[in-house]
Design a protein around this motif. Sequence first.
Motif, PDB file in Angstrom:
ATOM      1  N   GLU A   1       0.831  -1.205   0.000  1.00 11.52           N
ATOM      2  CA  GLU A   1       0.000   0.000   0.000  1.00 11.52           C
ATOM      3  C   GLU A   1       0.868   1.258   0.000  1.00 11.52           C
ATOM      4  O   GLU A   1       0.615   2.208  -0.736  1.00 11.52           O
ATOM      5  CB  GLU A   1      -0.892   0.030   1.253  1.00 11.52           C
ATOM      6  N   LEU A   2       1.906   1.226   0.878  1.00 10.20           N
ATOM      7  CA  LEU A   2       2.757   2.413   1.005  1.00 10.20           C
ATOM      8  C   LEU A   2       3.474   2.710  -0.297  1.00 10.20           C
ATOM      9  O   LEU A   2       3.652   3.865  -0.667  1.00 10.20           O
ATOM     10  CB  LEU A   2       3.781   2.196   2.125  1.00 10.20           C
ATOM     11  N   ARG A   3       3.854   1.654  -0.992  1.00 12.18           N
ATOM     12  CA  ARG A   3       4.559   1.882  -2.255  1.00 12.18           C
ATOM     13  C   ARG A   3       3.667   2.639  -3.234  1.00 12.18           C
ATOM     14  O   ARG A   3       4.108   3.579  -3.890  1.00 12.18           O
ATOM     15  CB  ARG A   3       4.972   0.549  -2.868  1.00 12.18           C
ATOM     16  N   GLU A   4       2.414   2.231  -3.269  1.00 13.25           N
ATOM     17  CA  GLU A   4       1.505   2.908  -4.192  1.00 13.25           C
ATOM     18  C   GLU A   4       1.201   4.336  -3.727  1.00 13.25           C
ATOM     19  O   GLU A   4       1.210   5.280  -4.509  1.00 13.25           O
ATOM     20  CB  GLU A   4       0.203   2.118  -4.337  1.00 13.25           C
ATOM     21  N   GLU A   5       0.975   4.470  -2.410  1.00 14.46           N
ATOM     22  CA  GLU A   5       0.609   5.783  -1.894  1.00 14.46           C
ATOM     23  C   GLU A   5       1.740   6.797  -2.023  1.00 14.46           C
ATOM     24  O   GLU A   5       1.524   7.951  -2.358  1.00 14.46           O
ATOM     25  CB  GLU A   5       0.241   5.667  -0.412  1.00 14.46           C
ATOM     26  N   LEU A   6       2.957   6.369  -1.705  1.00 12.57           N
ATOM     27  CA  LEU A   6       4.079   7.308  -1.641  1.00 12.57           C
ATOM     28  C   LEU A   6       4.995   7.194  -2.845  1.00 12.57           C
ATOM     29  O   LEU A   6       6.036   7.832  -2.890  1.00 12.57           O
ATOM     30  CB  LEU A   6       4.887   7.085  -0.360  1.00 12.57           C
ATOM     31  N   ASN A   7       4.633   6.348  -3.806  1.00 11.29           N
ATOM     32  CA  ASN A   7       5.423   6.170  -5.013  1.00 11.29           C
ATOM     33  C   ASN A   7       6.877   5.783  -4.689  1.00 11.29           C
ATOM     34  O   ASN A   7       7.819   6.416  -5.141  1.00 11.29           O
ATOM     35  CB  ASN A   7       5.386   7.451  -5.852  1.00 11.29           C
ATOM     36  N   LEU A   8       7.017   4.752  -3.859  1.00  6.66           N
ATOM     37  CA  LEU A   8       8.340   4.344  -3.400  1.00  6.66           C
ATOM     38  C   LEU A   8       8.962   3.331  -4.350  1.00  6.66           C
ATOM     39  O   LEU A   8       8.273   2.675  -5.126  1.00  6.66           O
ATOM     40  CB  LEU A   8       8.243   3.699  -2.016  1.00  6.66           C
ATOM     41  N   THR A   9      10.286   3.245  -4.268  1.00  9.94           N
ATOM     42  CA  THR A   9      11.022   2.200  -4.953  1.00  9.94           C
ATOM     43  C   THR A   9      11.599   1.281  -3.883  1.00  9.94           C
ATOM     44  O   THR A   9      12.178   1.769  -2.915  1.00  9.94           O
ATOM     45  CB  THR A   9      12.164   2.806  -5.781  1.00  9.94           C
ATOM     46  N   TYR A  10      11.393  -0.020  -4.032  1.00  9.77           N
ATOM     47  CA  TYR A  10      11.894  -0.949  -3.017  1.00  9.77           C
ATOM     48  C   TYR A  10      13.017  -1.813  -3.567  1.00  9.77           C
ATOM     49  O   TYR A  10      12.984  -2.232  -4.726  1.00  9.77           O
ATOM     50  CB  TYR A  10      10.806  -1.921  -2.561  1.00  9.77           C
ATOM     51  N   VAL A  11      13.978  -2.106  -2.683  1.00 18.99           N
ATOM     52  CA  VAL A  11      14.840  -3.258  -2.910  1.00 18.99           C
ATOM     53  C   VAL A  11      14.466  -4.231  -1.813  1.00 18.99           C
ATOM     54  O   VAL A  11      14.546  -3.903  -0.632  1.00 18.99           O
ATOM     55  CB  VAL A  11      16.338  -2.890  -2.813  1.00 18.99           C
ATOM     56  N   LEU A  12      13.991  -5.392  -2.173  1.00 13.48           N
ATOM     57  CA  LEU A  12      13.488  -6.344  -1.193  1.00 13.48           C
ATOM     58  C   LEU A  12      14.397  -7.562  -1.161  1.00 13.48           C
ATOM     59  O   LEU A  12      14.511  -8.282  -2.160  1.00 13.48           O
ATOM     60  CB  LEU A  12      12.055  -6.753  -1.546  1.00 13.48           C
ATOM     61  N   ILE A  13      15.040  -7.756  -0.020  1.00 11.12           N
ATOM     62  CA  ILE A  13      15.918  -8.911   0.113  1.00 11.12           C
ATOM     63  C   ILE A  13      15.170  -9.976   0.881  1.00 11.12           C
ATOM     64  O   ILE A  13      14.589  -9.698   1.931  1.00 11.12           O
ATOM     65  CB  ILE A  13      17.178  -8.520   0.895  1.00 11.12           C
ATOM     66  N   SER A  14      15.146 -11.186   0.372  1.00 15.36           N
ATOM     67  CA  SER A  14      14.468 -12.234   1.116  1.00 15.36           C
ATOM     68  C   SER A  14      14.964 -13.587   0.666  1.00 15.36           C
ATOM     69  O   SER A  14      15.383 -13.770  -0.473  1.00 15.36           O
ATOM     70  CB  SER A  14      12.957 -12.141   0.901  1.00 15.36           C
ATOM     71  N   HIS A  15      14.952 -14.530   1.588  1.00 12.17           N
ATOM     72  CA  HIS A  15      15.246 -15.895   1.172  1.00 12.17           C
ATOM     73  C   HIS A  15      13.938 -16.622   0.897  1.00 12.17           C
ATOM     74  O   HIS A  15      13.918 -17.741   0.432  1.00 12.17           O
ATOM     75  CB  HIS A  15      16.058 -16.612   2.242  1.00 12.17           C
ATOM     76  N   ASN A  16      12.822 -15.965   1.244  1.00 12.48           N
ATOM     77  CA  ASN A  16      11.517 -16.565   1.043  1.00 12.48           C
ATOM     78  C   ASN A  16      11.017 -16.226  -0.367  1.00 12.48           C
ATOM     79  O   ASN A  16      10.600 -15.113  -0.661  1.00 12.48           O
ATOM     80  CB  ASN A  16      10.550 -16.021   2.097  1.00 12.48           C
ATOM     81  N   LEU A  17      11.093 -17.222  -1.245  1.00  7.10           N
ATOM     82  CA  LEU A  17      10.786 -16.964  -2.651  1.00  7.10           C
ATOM     83  C   LEU A  17       9.328 -16.618  -2.873  1.00  7.10           C
ATOM     84  O   LEU A  17       8.995 -15.848  -3.769  1.00  7.10           O
ATOM     85  CB  LEU A  17      11.183 -18.184  -3.478  1.00  7.10           C
ATOM     86  N   ALA A  18       8.455 -17.155  -2.019  1.00  6.72           N
ATOM     87  CA  ALA A  18       7.040 -16.847  -2.182  1.00  6.72           C
ATOM     88  C   ALA A  18       6.790 -15.368  -1.903  1.00  6.72           C
ATOM     89  O   ALA A  18       6.013 -14.716  -2.604  1.00  6.72           O
ATOM     90  CB  ALA A  18       6.206 -17.714  -1.241  1.00  6.72           C
ATOM     91  N   VAL A  19       7.478 -14.835  -0.897  1.00  6.23           N
ATOM     92  CA  VAL A  19       7.334 -13.418  -0.579  1.00  6.23           C
ATOM     93  C   VAL A  19       7.834 -12.566  -1.739  1.00  6.23           C
ATOM     94  O   VAL A  19       7.190 -11.599  -2.154  1.00  6.23           O
ATOM     95  CB  VAL A  19       8.105 -13.084   0.728  1.00  6.23           C
ATOM     96  N   VAL A  20       8.988 -12.940  -2.282  1.00  3.58           N
ATOM     97  CA  VAL A  20       9.550 -12.178  -3.389  1.00  3.58           C
ATOM     98  C   VAL A  20       8.629 -12.232  -4.606  1.00  3.58           C
ATOM     99  O   VAL A  20       8.358 -11.222  -5.248  1.00  3.58           O
ATOM    100  CB  VAL A  20      10.961 -12.704  -3.742  1.00  3.58           C
ATOM    101  N   GLN A  21       8.123 -13.416  -4.873  1.00  6.49           N
ATOM    102  CA  GLN A  21       7.224 -13.562  -6.015  1.00  6.49           C
ATOM    103  C   GLN A  21       5.985 -12.686  -5.847  1.00  6.49           C
ATOM    104  O   GLN A  21       5.482 -12.103  -6.797  1.00  6.49           O
ATOM    105  CB  GLN A  21       6.810 -15.028  -6.152  1.00  6.49           C
ATOM    106  N   HIS A  22       5.524 -12.589  -4.605  1.00  3.77           N
ATOM    107  CA  HIS A  22       4.335 -11.809  -4.330  1.00  3.77           C
ATOM    108  C   HIS A  22       4.596 -10.313  -4.451  1.00  3.77           C
ATOM    109  O   HIS A  22       3.758  -9.560  -4.933  1.00  3.77           O
ATOM    110  CB  HIS A  22       3.824 -12.141  -2.937  1.00  3.77           C
ATOM    111  N   MET A  23       5.775  -9.875  -4.008  1.00  4.23           N
ATOM    112  CA  MET A  23       6.042  -8.448  -3.883  1.00  4.23           C
ATOM    113  C   MET A  23       6.760  -7.828  -5.083  1.00  4.23           C
ATOM    114  O   MET A  23       6.502  -6.686  -5.451  1.00  4.23           O
ATOM    115  CB  MET A  23       6.900  -8.173  -2.640  1.00  4.23           C
ATOM    116  N   ALA A  24       7.720  -8.562  -5.638  1.00  2.00           N
ATOM    117  CA  ALA A  24       8.674  -7.928  -6.546  1.00  2.00           C
ATOM    118  C   ALA A  24       8.126  -7.782  -7.959  1.00  2.00           C
ATOM    119  O   ALA A  24       7.291  -8.568  -8.409  1.00  2.00           O
ATOM    120  CB  ALA A  24       9.969  -8.726  -6.580  1.00  2.00           C
TER     121      ALA A  24
END
Lengths: 269, 350, 304
Positions: A196-219
């Motif tokens: 939500e915050l990314r859309e609201e504030l127009n943010l750019t994320y670098v998301l580090i995770s070993h959880n591939l499901a999380v990355v697939q969902h977010m990235a």
Amino acid sequence: MADTMIYGYDLVKEYPISRGMFKRKELLRAVGGVTLQVNKGEVLGLVGESGCGKTTLARLILGMIPPTAGSVEIAGQNINKLARLERAKTIQPIFQDPYSSLNPSKTIGSILTLPLRIQRDRESHSWEKRVRQTMDLVGLAQRMYNQYPNQLSGGQRQRVAIARALITRPAVVVCDEPTSALDVSVQSQILNLLKELREELNLTYVLISHNLAVVQHMATRVAVMYFGHVVEEEKTNILFEEPKHEYTKKLLGSILVPDPNKRIFNKKE
Amino acid sequence: MINKKEVVLEVKNLSIDIPVSQGILHPVDNINLHVERGEILCVVGESGCGKSLTSLAIMGLLPKNAQRTAETLELNKEDLQELTERQLADIRGNRMAMIFQEPMTSLNPSFTIENQLLEPLLRHKELSKDEARNQVIEMLELVGIKPAEPRLRQYPHQLSGGLRQRVMIAMSLLCNPDLIIADEPTTALDVTIQAQILELMMSLQEKFNTGILFITHDMGVVANIADRVAVMYAGQIVEEGPVSEIFDNPAHPYTRGLMGCIPVPGKLGQDNTLGTIPGMVPSVVNDFQSCRFGGRWDENYKENFEPCRLTEVPKKRRSFKVNLNEKHLVHFCCDECLHLSEHTLVEGSS
Amino acid sequence: MTITPPLSRSQQTAEEILEPTPMTKLRRRIFKNHSFLIGALILLVIIAIAVLAPLIAPHDPYDQDLARRLMNPFWHDKKTDSLFVFGTDKVGRDYLSRLIYGAQISLLIGFLTVLISGIIGTALGVIAGYFGGRVDMVVNFIINTRLAMPVFLVAMAAVVAFGASIHVVIMVLGLFLWDRFAVVMRSITMQARDLDYVTAARAIGCSTPYIIIREIFPNVLSSLTVVATVEMANAILLEAALSFLGFGVQAPTPSWGLMLNEGREYMFFSPWLLALPGTGLFLLVLAINLFGDGLRDVTLERER
């Protein structure tokens, strides 16, 4: 063309490992020549196993450590040449463990005011108002302003950490395993909030995770790291559907999908 | 499938009480479970739900201030509650083995792998040192440590996390136990190693026909290895059944909520958000007066929804079990939740 | 199953965790810790005696009168005087007054020594721990050099070189007892430096001095006070030993160590001359150690 937000060029980070006082030092190459580009509004997922250099890469992007070679530009400016306060306004981290990322002896209010105070923000009368607005933004109750971190749950603490990162309105947020210390039901809340915050504030994320499901969902894009190198980088859906590098295939083949009809092991019967 | 399977572990009405300054904690509250020979029962739940304490209670390794009460606690029909500490020690590592999350803490850092693996064999079985050594080597090769000989002289810190966990698995299988209790054995490992270790555990379990009580918080692991699943929430097992039933047809609102929280591609709600479980787990101090799940119902559960907000549940009516079918059991803490879930109470259940 | 009166759950919203603030928890733990309370109580009494010495001492501690030398304390039958409760020493000075003023000397030396050595040691330790690398190596070298020097011998040599006085004793002890501060602060700062909230502070743009003073220092303060109590007890005992050997505080200043020395020759006839200052030292050091131990338990639990 979208604007380039992060541009890392041929990044190398080497650490000397001491082998005793009188021996020559050996060099450990944590990141060995990574080039990456992230556009405004994108979410770059960095995946890889422990020790692959993803956390070092994140610290390079954050400008917390100087690269041995190469450079990082955030919004066109070299991160290592930016003044401390300028850098802080451009890029912010969110850490894995919300239990150690908040100073236990300070109230939530003072933790969240600190970035404004450090930036020597002129309008000191509006500090509290802005802190409270940001608390609202990340879903923290107002009464928590005067509470201490030990009085909050893990999910609430992570919200505080997110609020601290966002209060100076940075353009880029580096999330290092933002949910791996949290329970799944809390993880989903935090992931939703980050989205939500990314859309609201127009943010750019670098998301580090070993959880591939999380990355697939977010990235939106995923970079796979292996021994200090990015071995494959691709749009998320393409990477998960048609991995090209052997290591990516192995990694994706190890994902345990929470669906008993899609087991990866051959079971009896 | 063989119909009548031998029950290796039988637990009935197990409770754990821990006195603390604010009252009495009930981290585990009247739970029932059983493990059959050759099956994997996954106990799944979030931190603090009591799943690890349950495993410690079964092994008799609870911290000193915790009190265990149980109607039945049997390993292969043998009552574990009647045993002395000495007899229990004989059973642990022999007929009941454990694998923990961090093998570094369960392997002694100052002994070689050989010493640590020989010890249980020499202690529990009447074997000569050479015979035991051969068995150890055989077992290490079975868990994929090849060649095993050079590893015997190494110390735990010289092995990687995956190798250490393999050593732990070899150690747990050495005496051919009836039951293995595995508490988050792959949580600290990388995904590729996790997959290897789980595959290994499954193939060995098949080979030795052991029962495994597998404790985890990872639904992906559960879906991939479990035969049956028990979902724990706030000290109770809220739902229990075959893995396909639990995943395809979850009945308790908590199980449903949990399933909705996990990011699975193609299984998301509208606007691509994950499901959440509102509210927080209630603290488990003292007896529950209110509904444990009160206020945490997800509004997507059904239309015209009004979540259970019972603050006073009469003591007599704090437990409802619903049999969806022969094997699938749901447990509600109050009749309001039961009513909301639109399940009907089966006659004869309490 | 035991049933205890239930807490009223309806009073709290589902999201609240009933954790008290860190200060409340600390206060509760202090009142549960007996060694801390006893140590603090004795210490407070001794400090009060030292501070109020001019008001409560019945006589001038330097006032000699050979006519009333070696009077017995009140528990003896013969040769006592109700004006001199603890008797008098070999030159007829009131022993109680000297004991009271002796507390002043011991505490003064303890506090000032710890202040000097604490500042030196903490500065070196925190700097070494925070920056690491070369800085750490240099500081380690200084610490090792210091550890290679025997405090007692150097102190005696310094007294010989600069003349014996309370100032010299304080300076010598202060300049020598900082090693433990440096070692402990260095390792704690090293741990604290890698905590996420310190990294977070750097990320929001805090300067290095700000981080050291505002983020790290408050969290190493508890360990600092524990080391300080140990070193204070150490300094008091060292001063007593130096004074006893004649290398410390000089007569006629009423130092407990010096009083022990002066009473030595009367050990068999007037044992209280040794017993009383000895008890004073014992009580003071015991109180400081109890206080320090209790402080460690109280504060370390907070961090757990």
